[in-house]
Design a protein around this motif. Sequence first.
Motif, mmCIF file in Angstrom:
data_model
loop_
_atom_site.group_PDB
_atom_site.id
_atom_site.type_symbol
_atom_site.label_atom_id
_atom_site.label_comp_id
_atom_site.label_asym_id
_atom_site.label_seq_id
_atom_site.Cartn_x
_atom_site.Cartn_y
_atom_site.Cartn_z
ATOM 1 N N TRP A 81 0.830 -1.211 0.000
ATOM 2 C CA TRP A 81 0.000 0.000 0.000
ATOM 3 C C TRP A 81 0.862 1.257 0.000
ATOM 4 C CZ3 TRP A 81 -4.412 1.147 -1.658
ATOM 5 C CH2 TRP A 81 -5.062 2.310 -1.275
ATOM 6 N N LEU A 82 1.935 1.260 0.772
ATOM 7 C CA LEU A 82 2.828 2.416 0.783
ATOM 8 C C LEU A 82 3.488 2.602 -0.576
ATOM 9 C CD1 LEU A 82 4.494 1.858 4.279
ATOM 10 C CD2 LEU A 82 3.036 3.791 3.644
ATOM 11 N N LEU A 83 3.851 1.518 -1.219
ATOM 12 C CA LEU A 83 4.432 1.605 -2.559
ATOM 13 C C LEU A 83 3.424 2.181 -3.542
ATOM 14 C CD1 LEU A 83 6.734 0.981 -4.547
ATOM 15 C CD2 LEU A 83 5.816 -1.342 -4.748
ATOM 16 N N TYR A 84 2.182 1.780 -3.409
ATOM 17 C CA TYR A 84 1.134 2.330 -4.270
ATOM 18 C C TYR A 84 0.982 3.835 -4.049
ATOM 19 C CZ TYR A 84 -3.462 3.180 -6.310
ATOM 20 O OH TYR A 84 -4.498 3.686 -7.050
ATOM 21 N N LEU A 85 0.969 4.263 -2.783
ATOM 22 C CA LEU A 85 0.831 5.695 -2.475
ATOM 23 C C LEU A 85 2.005 6.488 -3.038
ATOM 24 C CD1 LEU A 85 -0.424 5.642 1.236
ATOM 25 C CD2 LEU A 85 -1.778 6.056 -0.827
#
Length: 488
Positions: A81-85
Amino acid sequence: MKNTIIVVLLATTLRLIFARYTGLGIDESYMVAASHQFAISYFDHPLASWWLELGSRWLFGSADPIVVRLPFIMLSAVSSWLLYLLTTRLYGARAGFWAVVAYNISPVFSLAFGSWVLPDGPLDAALLAAAYALSRALGVADGEAEPQPRWWAAAGFFAGLAMLSKYSAALVLLGAVFVLLTDPKARPQLRRAAPWGAGMLAVLMFTPVLYWNARHGWQSFDYQSGRALGLRLHPLAPLSIWGGEALFVLPWLWLPMMGLLLRALRRGPTERRGWMLSCLAILPVVLFSVVGIWSSTRILYHWAAPGYLLLLPMLGHWAAGWRPRWRNGAAIFSALLLASAAMLIAAEVTFDVIPDSTIPAKPGKSPLLQVVDWDSIAPEIPPGINAVATLRWYDAGKIGYALRGRSTIVTVFGSDPHEFGDSAPPSSLLGKNVLLIAMPGNATKISAFYAPYFKSLQPGPTLTVMHHGQLLLAIPTFIGTDLVAVPK
């Protein structure tokens, strides 16, 4: 976003199945067996990964593989999720989706760091969070964006968490300093207090590790720094190291990542997004391959993974615009390959589906020794034995994990005990009866060397590591009565 969530859920489900139906690996067994209590640091790495598995054991009252691995599996979803953000902020949502796909089809990120009890899981999550906060603080985004100084506190906090996860985080954080020095739009922030405060916060969070090392003769720093020393020259080491890293990441992901890194470095800070990511990534990617030229220690291929992690946003941006048929085919093939390999390993460990003739039958040579827990040895420990001593830390890890739930002390005799030297020092065995593990080497020579340290030393039982009726390893032992001195 919906497709991204589906990818993360599918990958998390695969990791849960893999974690449930495979035993702990060598490093995992070592971490669980050697850690007996919460401490402000440990021999190999700072506290984050140790606290995660200790906390899970305390919460669930168990040390089963799925229990100790659960925090790391959950963190892999957080990292996705952090990579997506981060990628969405820099390159848009389509790039964010493909960056998450790349993360979850890469063996080193998806299975190794995404499910195993290793310091790299918390490290990845902390670095991605720090990179996202840095992009907000510097105003690096897809299109024009104003710097947001309030994000410096978050950047410092997550940088501190990264340092509490693994020492190699410092390489990425040095890259962040280089971004501030070389990006003309970022450099004016050095006249503000916020980035300096972020750095102080990260250092402050790391002080418990410094204190622990000061109290323990700087043993952790000595060990890690010593791995970069050596006298032997290996001129072609960078090529072999990069080749190994490519296999860990996946060659068809590694090649475009390296091309994108070189292009970003060539463009320089005029393209701020690529410059920030390349500065964060460059030291881990290059340093370990260069150290391999002279190091007498084998460079492990996953050490450079933080650098490749921070190249994933650029890879996602590139993949979003690449040939759809080739891209989609490569992604599906990679996902099926990874899932099939993981499920095959899990099925073999649980159900013994691979014919024995395809696996080396010679005891001690089977690759299954790394993914099978050595639980079969536990009932073979003689009564009256309250301590076990091995000659290697990784044997102590596998044996110690097999004896989980028992009061038996497990330690390491020799010069390289790792965390066992602190959590169960050999001096704590004085006066005890000890089961000495007589491997590796000649059992007769081992007996002759250690006999003076006991009142008596007699042959003990042969411990057997079994897998569905197949002998994987026979372990010779000696029973030492009353340890009278600490072996040198």
